[in-house]
Design a protein around this motif. Sequence first.
Motif, PDB file in Angstrom:
ATOM      1  N   LEU A  92      -2.196   4.635  -0.663  1.00 59.11           N
ATOM      2  CA  LEU A  92      -3.582   5.116  -0.627  1.00 59.11           C
ATOM      3  C   LEU A  92      -3.809   6.090   0.527  1.00 59.11           C
ATOM      4  CD1 LEU A  92      -6.320   4.854  -2.007  1.00 59.11           C
ATOM      5  CD2 LEU A  92      -6.848   2.937  -0.498  1.00 59.11           C
ATOM      6  N   TYR A  93      -2.960   6.009   1.533  1.00 60.84           N
ATOM      7  CA  TYR A  93      -3.114   6.880   2.703  1.00 60.84           C
ATOM      8  C   TYR A  93      -1.830   7.685   2.913  1.00 60.84           C
ATOM      9  CZ  TYR A  93      -7.176   4.008   3.810  1.00 60.84           C
ATOM     10  OH  TYR A  93      -8.383   3.367   3.758  1.00 60.84           O
ATOM     11  N   THR A 160      -6.854   7.438  10.160  1.00 55.79           N
ATOM     12  CA  THR A 160      -7.953   6.692   9.568  1.00 55.79           C
ATOM     13  C   THR A 160      -8.277   5.497  10.452  1.00 55.79           C
ATOM     14  OG1 THR A 160      -8.657   5.379   7.675  1.00 55.79           O
ATOM     15  CG2 THR A 160      -6.300   5.433   8.125  1.00 55.79           C
ATOM     16  N   GLU A 162      -9.559   2.896   9.225  1.00 60.07           N
ATOM     17  CA  GLU A 162      -9.534   1.719   8.355  1.00 60.07           C
ATOM     18  C   GLU A 162      -8.248   0.913   8.500  1.00 60.07           C
ATOM     19  OE1 GLU A 162     -10.621   2.652   4.360  1.00 60.07           O
ATOM     20  OE2 GLU A 162     -12.179   4.042   5.005  1.00 60.07           O
TER      21      GLU A 162
ATOM     22  N   LEU B 294      -6.558  14.947   1.025  1.00 60.76           N
ATOM     23  CA  LEU B 294      -6.886  13.798   1.859  1.00 60.76           C
ATOM     24  C   LEU B 294      -8.275  13.954   2.445  1.00 60.76           C
ATOM     25  CD1 LEU B 294      -3.554  13.549   3.904  1.00 60.76           C
ATOM     26  CD2 LEU B 294      -4.139  12.330   1.813  1.00 60.76           C
ATOM     27  N   SER B 297      -7.126  10.964   5.932  1.00 56.94           N
ATOM     28  CA  SER B 297      -5.815  10.440   5.546  1.00 56.94           C
ATOM     29  C   SER B 297      -5.840   9.658   4.238  1.00 56.94           C
ATOM     30  CB  SER B 297      -5.204   9.550   6.639  1.00 56.94           C
ATOM     31  OG  SER B 297      -4.488  10.311   7.569  1.00 56.94           O
ATOM     32  N   LYS B 298      -7.006   9.476   3.672  1.00 56.34           N
ATOM     33  CA  LYS B 298      -7.098   8.731   2.413  1.00 56.34           C
ATOM     34  C   LYS B 298      -7.004   9.703   1.239  1.00 56.34           C
ATOM     35  CE  LYS B 298      -9.942   5.257   0.081  1.00 56.34           C
ATOM     36  NZ  LYS B 298     -11.219   4.541   0.103  1.00 56.34           N
ATOM     37  N   ARG B 300      -7.744  11.484  -1.929  1.00 54.01           N
ATOM     38  CA  ARG B 300      -9.048  11.715  -2.532  1.00 54.01           C
ATOM     39  C   ARG B 300      -9.092  11.329  -4.009  1.00 54.01           C
ATOM     40  NH1 ARG B 300     -13.037  15.262  -0.520  1.00 54.01           N
ATOM     41  NH2 ARG B 300     -11.587  16.110   1.001  1.00 54.01           N
ATOM     42  N   ALA B 305      -5.485   1.426  -4.005  1.00 58.23           N
ATOM     43  CA  ALA B 305      -4.055   1.710  -3.864  1.00 58.23           C
ATOM     44  C   ALA B 305      -3.340   1.639  -5.202  1.00 58.23           C
ATOM     45  CB  ALA B 305      -3.428   0.730  -2.873  1.00 58.23           C
TER      46      ALA B 305
END
Lengths: 309, 351
Positions: A92-93, A160, A162, B294, B297-298, B300, B305
């Motif tokens: 996800l990152y 991030t 998170e 991103l 950092s996520k 888009r 996940a």
Amino acid sequence: MAFLDNSGDIILDAVLTDTGRMRMAKGDGSFKIVKFALGDDEINYELYSKDHASGSAYYDLDVMQTPILEAFTDNAASMKSKLISIPRTNILYLPVLKLNEVFDSSTARHSSGYFLVAVDSDSETDLANTDGGDSFTGALYGESPTGNGNRIRIDQGLDTSEISPARALDPLLVETQYMVEIDNRLGSIVSGDGTRASISYVDDDNIATYFLSLGTDTELISEITNTSADTSMTISGPRGTKLVFKVQSSLELNTSDYFFTTLGYTEDIANTVSGAGGASYKQIKTTIRVTGVNTGYRIDIPVRFVKKA
Amino acid sequence: MATTFKNFLSNDLANTRTLLHEAIPVTGTIVSGTYSDNNIKEYGHGMFQSVYDYPYLSSSANQIFDVTFGLANNSSLSASTTNQIAKKCNIYNQMAQTLVGYDQTGSIKKFTDSNGNEIRDALFVNFARLLTKDEIKKGSFSLMALTGGVINALSLSHPLTITDTSGANGYRVDSPAGEYGYLYAGDRGLIEVGQLYYQAGIAVLSGGLVYGSAGGAPVYCEYGGPDSHTAASTAATASFQSVATGSSLNVMADGFRTRLHNVSFNNTTELNSTIYFCRVNHNDFNYSSNPTYLTGSKIRVKTRASDAPVTYITTIGLYSADNELLAVAKLSEPLRKSADTELTLRVRLDY
């Protein structure tokens, strides 16, 4: 470059780059295509609407309508953002590269938004110790790189909040090799102790490319061991590696004004030893490009080569 | 480890050869008339005349062809030629050296027809490489000349059409300049009038072909100079003899141009191609380093996940072992790539 006609079947517009033609002309066997990469330069993923009211078929409607430009022949103008292969699909990152200007004042840019590279000793002397810091903020010594502690630092990791920085970055995502590109007419990449890095090649546009690897170029690349959330870190989440380097000015810039005349301009820099009002400097704006070879992310670092007029 | 490159395997490359043809029409009004001869370039040395498609002083002008004339040193015309005799002989010898070659003693051979008769006076039309590219397509050449009067001597109608009608399957390969075919004239039985060198892009025409009699009527004049004419009238022989002996090469080129109706042929470009099959497996290239991919950092395009990653391909880069971008290909529209798709992108590089 015009847009490609996208009214019918998908077509491919393929060209040799200028470097490809140069290598072919050399006839020394250096023109050999052995691998490929995919890019998505024109795509703006902000157009991806995963909350579209009409459903998933409409998520990428705007993305798919993006007009595509014809191929550029300049090797530096294409493939700016590459697609990445990662075996796992549940990520996800993704890591980014980020200029770390908060580590201390020695890694910060000048107030103009650029790193200044003083190309001769006169300029180095003038860009020193007058702004209250250890040295003139954002000024790198180009003639004698070890003369001050200023440097450029790039951190890699998941930016991030998170995910805690205490967690280790997935080894799949740790960048172990960096590609640094700089105009070879203007300067070269050196480590903190002034050792010049090895150039991998110089292309037809005089862009020198350096490939720097973790474990090999130990003075330049190392793992980030700080796992705390302190203010000296620009990456908020898990951290990978950092690239730290200085810039040495070329002999031509040091001894001649030719490139300053043809590529540059003259402007005052304030708060130098010459006085608060500043001194007149010949300047050339350029960019140092840093790309993660494995993760593909890249950033452009703004740099000015400066010489006291 | 993440990676942005994928290596080609041995079965990902293929080589092909393709012949491309373009139709090249040259209208006679461009050759004489439209530009009041401002597109005709003459040189101080006077050995040939160049024809352009536009007034040649303009940077947008392109050379179309050159015209010149040559006499063999054993032509009966040589002795009586008073105007540029040396240059006419030099031109003949130069073209013969290049197109016909040398005999076993090292002497320059003469142009000959299909029966072995020497062509001792020849008009040369040298087409520019811009038009002919790699070669003139065999069997496609057509030249129309002599727009007025009936060519009584040979009962040929006008305009006289010259073609390499046998070129496609009847060409010769004994020239040092590549392949050539014979040129034929007429629509009432074909009469051989010269040769066409396909790779060199040069037409060799019997010299008397394009010059009229004293009265202005165009006539046909056979091989070998006046002493071996077999089909020309006496008047035509006399006319050609006077032109070849008494006129400069520029005047002779003018004579050809003003009698030219049109020329057309197909050129040929030989394309050697390497095809790279870029095979993108389901687990390849599913993420992007695009800055907009991103946000903090996520990724888009994902919410969780477990969502499938998706990317959009617009560009294919072909790289050397040291990561230099040697060639680049662009797709005309973005191509969606996700973990449930596999693609093979076929990139062809022509050389």
